[in-house]
Design a protein around this motif. Structure first.
Motif, PDB file in Angstrom:
ATOM      1  N   SER A  91       0.851  -1.189   0.000  1.00  0.00           N
ATOM      2  CA  SER A  91       0.000   0.000   0.000  1.00  0.00           C
ATOM      3  C   SER A  91       0.891   1.245   0.000  1.00  0.00           C
ATOM      4  CB  SER A  91      -0.918   0.000   1.221  1.00  0.00           C
ATOM      5  OG  SER A  91      -0.149  -0.012   2.421  1.00  0.00           O
ATOM      6  N   PRO A  92       0.379   2.382  -0.458  1.00  0.00           N
ATOM      7  CA  PRO A  92       1.200   3.594  -0.503  1.00  0.00           C
ATOM      8  C   PRO A  92       1.754   4.022   0.843  1.00  0.00           C
ATOM      9  CG  PRO A  92      -0.764   3.868  -1.843  1.00  0.00           C
ATOM     10  CD  PRO A  92      -0.946   2.586  -1.085  1.00  0.00           C
ATOM     11  N   ASP A  93       1.039   3.708   1.941  1.00  0.00           N
ATOM     12  CA  ASP A  93       1.536   4.080   3.266  1.00  0.00           C
ATOM     13  C   ASP A  93       2.433   3.005   3.883  1.00  0.00           C
ATOM     14  OD1 ASP A  93      -0.232   2.079   3.973  1.00  0.00           O
ATOM     15  OD2 ASP A  93      -1.602   3.384   5.079  1.00  0.00           O
ATOM     16  N   SER A  94       2.719   1.947   3.124  1.00  0.00           N
ATOM     17  CA  SER A  94       3.620   0.860   3.541  1.00  0.00           C
ATOM     18  C   SER A  94       3.103   0.076   4.745  1.00  0.00           C
ATOM     19  CB  SER A  94       5.030   1.401   3.856  1.00  0.00           C
ATOM     20  OG  SER A  94       5.593   2.067   2.751  1.00  0.00           O
ATOM     21  N   ARG A  95       1.815   0.122   5.047  1.00  0.00           N
ATOM     22  CA  ARG A  95       1.272  -0.567   6.219  1.00  0.00           C
ATOM     23  C   ARG A  95       0.674  -1.927   5.891  1.00  0.00           C
ATOM     24  NH1 ARG A  95      -2.635   1.017   9.252  1.00  0.00           N
ATOM     25  NH2 ARG A  95      -1.639   0.346  11.204  1.00  0.00           N
ATOM     26  N   THR A  96       0.388  -2.195   4.624  1.00  0.00           N
ATOM     27  CA  THR A  96      -0.173  -3.486   4.249  1.00  0.00           C
ATOM     28  C   THR A  96       0.460  -3.966   2.947  1.00  0.00           C
ATOM     29  OG1 THR A  96      -2.019  -2.518   3.005  1.00  0.00           O
ATOM     30  CG2 THR A  96      -2.392  -2.981   5.344  1.00  0.00           C
ATOM     31  N   LEU A  97       0.313  -5.271   2.702  1.00  0.00           N
ATOM     32  CA  LEU A  97       0.802  -5.893   1.479  1.00  0.00           C
ATOM     33  C   LEU A  97      -0.325  -6.736   0.900  1.00  0.00           C
ATOM     34  CD1 LEU A  97       3.333  -6.751  -0.350  1.00  0.00           C
ATOM     35  CD2 LEU A  97       3.447  -8.751   1.149  1.00  0.00           C
ATOM     36  N   VAL A  98      -0.672  -6.507  -0.365  1.00  0.00           N
ATOM     37  CA  VAL A  98      -1.636  -7.372  -1.036  1.00  0.00           C
ATOM     38  C   VAL A  98      -0.848  -8.436  -1.785  1.00  0.00           C
ATOM     39  CG1 VAL A  98      -1.788  -5.848  -3.069  1.00  0.00           C
ATOM     40  CG2 VAL A  98      -3.596  -7.522  -2.627  1.00  0.00           C
ATOM     41  N   VAL A  99      -1.241  -9.703  -1.610  1.00  0.00           N
ATOM     42  CA  VAL A  99      -0.553 -10.825  -2.236  1.00  0.00           C
ATOM     43  C   VAL A  99      -1.547 -11.600  -3.088  1.00  0.00           C
ATOM     44  CG1 VAL A  99       0.810 -12.912  -1.861  1.00  0.00           C
ATOM     45  CG2 VAL A  99       1.012 -11.005  -0.272  1.00  0.00           C
ATOM     46  N   LYS A 100      -1.119 -11.963  -4.283  1.00  0.00           N
ATOM     47  CA  LYS A 100      -1.950 -12.737  -5.198  1.00  0.00           C
ATOM     48  C   LYS A 100      -1.372 -14.148  -5.315  1.00  0.00           C
ATOM     49  CE  LYS A 100      -4.131 -12.271  -9.753  1.00  0.00           C
ATOM     50  NZ  LYS A 100      -4.284 -11.352 -10.904  1.00  0.00           N
ATOM     51  N   THR A 101      -2.236 -15.146  -5.312  1.00  0.00           N
ATOM     52  CA  THR A 101      -1.793 -16.524  -5.475  1.00  0.00           C
ATOM     53  C   THR A 101      -1.861 -16.926  -6.944  1.00  0.00           C
ATOM     54  OG1 THR A 101      -3.982 -17.528  -5.212  1.00  0.00           O
ATOM     55  CG2 THR A 101      -2.738 -17.046  -3.192  1.00  0.00           C
ATOM     56  N   THR A 102      -1.301 -18.095  -7.243  1.00  0.00           N
ATOM     57  CA  THR A 102      -1.346 -18.577  -8.616  1.00  0.00           C
ATOM     58  C   THR A 102      -2.772 -18.873  -9.076  1.00  0.00           C
ATOM     59  OG1 THR A 102      -0.925 -20.821  -7.794  1.00  0.00           O
ATOM     60  CG2 THR A 102       0.973 -19.549  -8.549  1.00  0.00           C
ATOM     61  N   ALA A 103      -3.703 -19.044  -8.133  1.00  0.00           N
ATOM     62  CA  ALA A 103      -5.106 -19.253  -8.486  1.00  0.00           C
ATOM     63  C   ALA A 103      -5.846 -17.935  -8.714  1.00  0.00           C
ATOM     64  CB  ALA A 103      -5.813 -20.049  -7.393  1.00  0.00           C
ATOM     65  N   GLY A 104      -5.199 -16.813  -8.387  1.00  0.00           N
ATOM     66  CA  GLY A 104      -5.816 -15.510  -8.589  1.00  0.00           C
ATOM     67  C   GLY A 104      -6.448 -14.904  -7.361  1.00  0.00           C
ATOM     68  N   THR A 105      -6.434 -15.591  -6.214  1.00  0.00           N
ATOM     69  CA  THR A 105      -7.028 -15.065  -4.988  1.00  0.00           C
ATOM     70  C   THR A 105      -6.162 -13.939  -4.421  1.00  0.00           C
ATOM     71  OG1 THR A 105      -7.952 -17.237  -4.477  1.00  0.00           O
ATOM     72  CG2 THR A 105      -7.860 -15.645  -2.684  1.00  0.00           C
ATOM     73  N   LEU A 106      -6.808 -12.864  -3.963  1.00  0.00           N
ATOM     74  CA  LEU A 106      -6.110 -11.727  -3.370  1.00  0.00           C
ATOM     75  C   LEU A 106      -6.196 -11.807  -1.855  1.00  0.00           C
ATOM     76  CD1 LEU A 106      -7.426  -8.860  -5.693  1.00  0.00           C
ATOM     77  CD2 LEU A 106      -5.243 -10.056  -5.866  1.00  0.00           C
ATOM     78  N   HIS A 107      -5.047 -11.706  -1.189  1.00  0.00           N
ATOM     79  CA  HIS A 107      -4.971 -11.677   0.265  1.00  0.00           C
ATOM     80  C   HIS A 107      -4.305 -10.375   0.695  1.00  0.00           C
ATOM     81  CE1 HIS A 107      -5.930 -16.007   0.651  1.00  0.00           C
ATOM     82  NE2 HIS A 107      -5.200 -16.142  -0.444  1.00  0.00           N
ATOM     83  N   VAL A 108      -4.671  -9.881   1.857  1.00  0.00           N
ATOM     84  CA  VAL A 108      -4.042  -8.678   2.414  1.00  0.00           C
ATOM     85  C   VAL A 108      -3.375  -9.045   3.731  1.00  0.00           C
ATOM     86  CG1 VAL A 108      -4.429  -6.389   3.402  1.00  0.00           C
ATOM     87  CG2 VAL A 108      -5.581  -7.052   1.290  1.00  0.00           C
ATOM     88  N   LEU A 109      -2.113  -8.645   3.870  1.00  0.00           N
ATOM     89  CA  LEU A 109      -1.348  -8.876   5.084  1.00  0.00           C
ATOM     90  C   LEU A 109      -1.085  -7.528   5.755  1.00  0.00           C
ATOM     91  CD1 LEU A 109       0.310 -10.793   6.909  1.00  0.00           C
ATOM     92  CD2 LEU A 109       2.261 -10.397   5.372  1.00  0.00           C
ATOM     93  N   GLY A 110      -1.488  -7.395   7.027  1.00  0.00           N
ATOM     94  CA  GLY A 110      -1.269  -6.141   7.724  1.00  0.00           C
ATOM     95  C   GLY A 110      -2.056  -6.099   9.029  1.00  0.00           C
ATOM     96  N   PRO A 111      -1.839  -5.054   9.865  1.00  0.00           N
ATOM     97  CA  PRO A 111      -0.875  -3.965   9.651  1.00  0.00           C
ATOM     98  C   PRO A 111       0.547  -4.430   9.946  1.00  0.00           C
ATOM     99  CG  PRO A 111      -1.967  -3.695  11.760  1.00  0.00           C
ATOM    100  CD  PRO A 111      -2.614  -4.877  11.111  1.00  0.00           C
ATOM    101  N   LEU A 112       1.493  -4.026   9.139  1.00  0.00           N
ATOM    102  CA  LEU A 112       2.854  -4.530   9.245  1.00  0.00           C
ATOM    103  C   LEU A 112       3.609  -3.955  10.435  1.00  0.00           C
ATOM    104  CD1 LEU A 112       3.843  -4.451   5.472  1.00  0.00           C
ATOM    105  CD2 LEU A 112       2.808  -6.306   6.788  1.00  0.00           C
ATOM    106  N   ASP A 113       3.145  -2.824  10.981  1.00  0.00           N
ATOM    107  CA  ASP A 113       3.831  -2.223  12.116  1.00  0.00           C
ATOM    108  C   ASP A 113       3.314  -2.771  13.446  1.00  0.00           C
ATOM    109  OD1 ASP A 113       1.346  -1.094  11.936  1.00  0.00           O
ATOM    110  OD2 ASP A 113       2.036   0.987  11.916  1.00  0.00           O
ATOM    111  N   ALA A 114       2.443  -3.804  13.386  1.00  0.00           N
ATOM    112  CA  ALA A 114       1.942  -4.467  14.598  1.00  0.00           C
ATOM    113  C   ALA A 114       2.054  -5.971  14.366  1.00  0.00           C
ATOM    114  CB  ALA A 114       0.507  -4.035  14.885  1.00  0.00           C
ATOM    115  N   GLU A 115       1.101  -6.738  14.859  1.00  0.00           N
ATOM    116  CA  GLU A 115       1.052  -8.165  14.574  1.00  0.00           C
ATOM    117  C   GLU A 115       0.107  -8.370  13.401  1.00  0.00           C
ATOM    118  OE1 GLU A 115       2.768 -10.726  15.666  1.00  0.00           O
ATOM    119  OE2 GLU A 115       3.981  -9.314  16.831  1.00  0.00           O
ATOM    120  N   PRO A 116       0.639  -8.557  12.204  1.00  0.00           N
ATOM    121  CA  PRO A 116      -0.228  -8.585  11.021  1.00  0.00           C
ATOM    122  C   PRO A 116      -1.069  -9.852  10.934  1.00  0.00           C
ATOM    123  CG  PRO A 116       2.011  -9.154  10.418  1.00  0.00           C
ATOM    124  CD  PRO A 116       2.064  -8.744  11.863  1.00  0.00           C
ATOM    125  N   GLU A 117      -2.208  -9.720  10.308  1.00  0.00           N
ATOM    126  CA  GLU A 117      -3.083 -10.846  10.018  1.00  0.00           C
ATOM    127  C   GLU A 117      -3.226 -10.962   8.502  1.00  0.00           C
ATOM    128  OE1 GLU A 117      -6.785 -10.297  11.948  1.00  0.00           O
ATOM    129  OE2 GLU A 117      -5.974 -10.493  13.988  1.00  0.00           O
TER     130      GLU A 117
END
Length: 303
Positions: free
Chosen positions: A58-84
């Motif tokens: 993300s532009p504020d560097s707090r989350t990361l969107v990840v795409k799998t080979t199947a096309g599913t989108l996941h979001v990991l964050g917040p990165l400055d805490a304990e991300p889910e």
């Protein structure tokens, strides 16, 4: 080769990405996504995710969107805490790396099926979409902080004997309505990978069958500025522009750097190299590898 004190290994890393503030480095192996503070060897966060293929901060560097080979989108964050890790959207099938909008409110996604879609980054709600039934959408490209992005179209073959039409790039902006803003048509077939310069004026393209050519294209006119021959091998072809204007290209078992006119500047060997990224500050370079990636000073690949 023994690593120097300012180098570190990344393990298997199918893709590598730096956050916009250069504070995070993301890499992805077969079963996990890793988040590191550059300069610290042990990952700060390690999250189980099978078959991750690409991602974007993300532009504020707090989350990361990840795409799998199947096309599913996941979001990991917040990165400055304990991300889910949460599933944002099931997506529309396999395709290129997603992008965040400059405002951070939207995620742009595309698929090989020809669907270009915009999702809300908070809850995955569909905002807009367009269909290109005759094309595969194989890359999304943008410069940092820009709300303009390029969609790489690979037209499908219409017969068993004739080659497909040349690849082209549509230029899109938010909101996604009507026709693309314009198109870039360099007239090249079988484009494998491409990279847009930070100034949005140059487009580097790896193309050919086999993909042994590297061309620099004027991103406004579509004209070819320069061309050279490269050796990409089975894992190569991905590219990244350094903030200082050089181009790094993953070639056979390593990374080679070029000037904007494709003068070769240097190379660094790395077995099964598959991806490359520069930190926005220009101080570091990450090289992904199917075997074990590396994080190094940018001076290791730049003159």
């Amino acid at each position: 080769m023994r690593l120097k004190a300012n180098q570190m290994t990344l393990g298997t890393s199918y893709f590598v990405r730096f956050s916009p503030d250069s504070a995070w480095l993301a890499s992805c192996g077969e079963r996990s996504v890793y988040l590191r503070r550059p300069g610290i060897s042990k990952p700060k966060h390690s999250v189980r995710l099978r078959h991750g293929s690409s991602g974007d901060f993300s532009p504020d560097s707090r989350t990361l969107v990840v795409k799998t080979t199947a096309g599913t989108l996941h979001v990991l964050g917040p990165l400055d805490a304990e991300p889910e890790l949460r599933t944002l959207n099931e997506g529309d099938g396999e395709g290129p790396s997603p992008l965040h909008s400059a405002c951070g409110r939207f995620i742009i996604d595309a698929s090989w099926s020809g669907r270009l879609a915009i999702f809300a980054s908070q809850d995955g709600t569909s905002v807009a979409h367009r269909e290109f039934s005759s094309d595969m959408l194989v890359e999304l490209l943008s410069a940092s902080g820009s709300d303009t992005w390029l969609v790489h179209h690979s037209p499908r073959s219409t017969t068993d004997t004739d080659p497909p039409d040349p690849d082209y790039f549509s230029v899109c902006t938010l909101p996604l309505v009507g026709e693309p803003h314009r198109e870039i048509r360099p007239g090249l077939r079988f484009v494998r990978h491409s990279a847009l310069s930070s100034s949005e004026t140059l487009l580097a393209i790896n193309h050919g069958a086999p993909p042994e050519k590297l061309s620099i294209i004027d991103a406004h006119t579509g004209e070819t500025v320069s061309t050279t021959r490269i050796d990409v091998g089975g894992t190569g072809g991905r590219m990244a522009w350094a903030p200082s204007g050089e181009l790094a290209v993953v070639e056979r078992h390593g990374v080679r750097t070029y000037s904007a006119d494709l003068t070769a500047l240097g190379e660094l060997e790395l077995e099964y190299a598959c991806d490359v990224a520069f930190s926005p500050t220009g101080e570091l370079v990450a090289i992904g590898s199917w075997s074990s990636g590396r994080l190094l000073p940018a001076s290791a690949v730049l003159p």
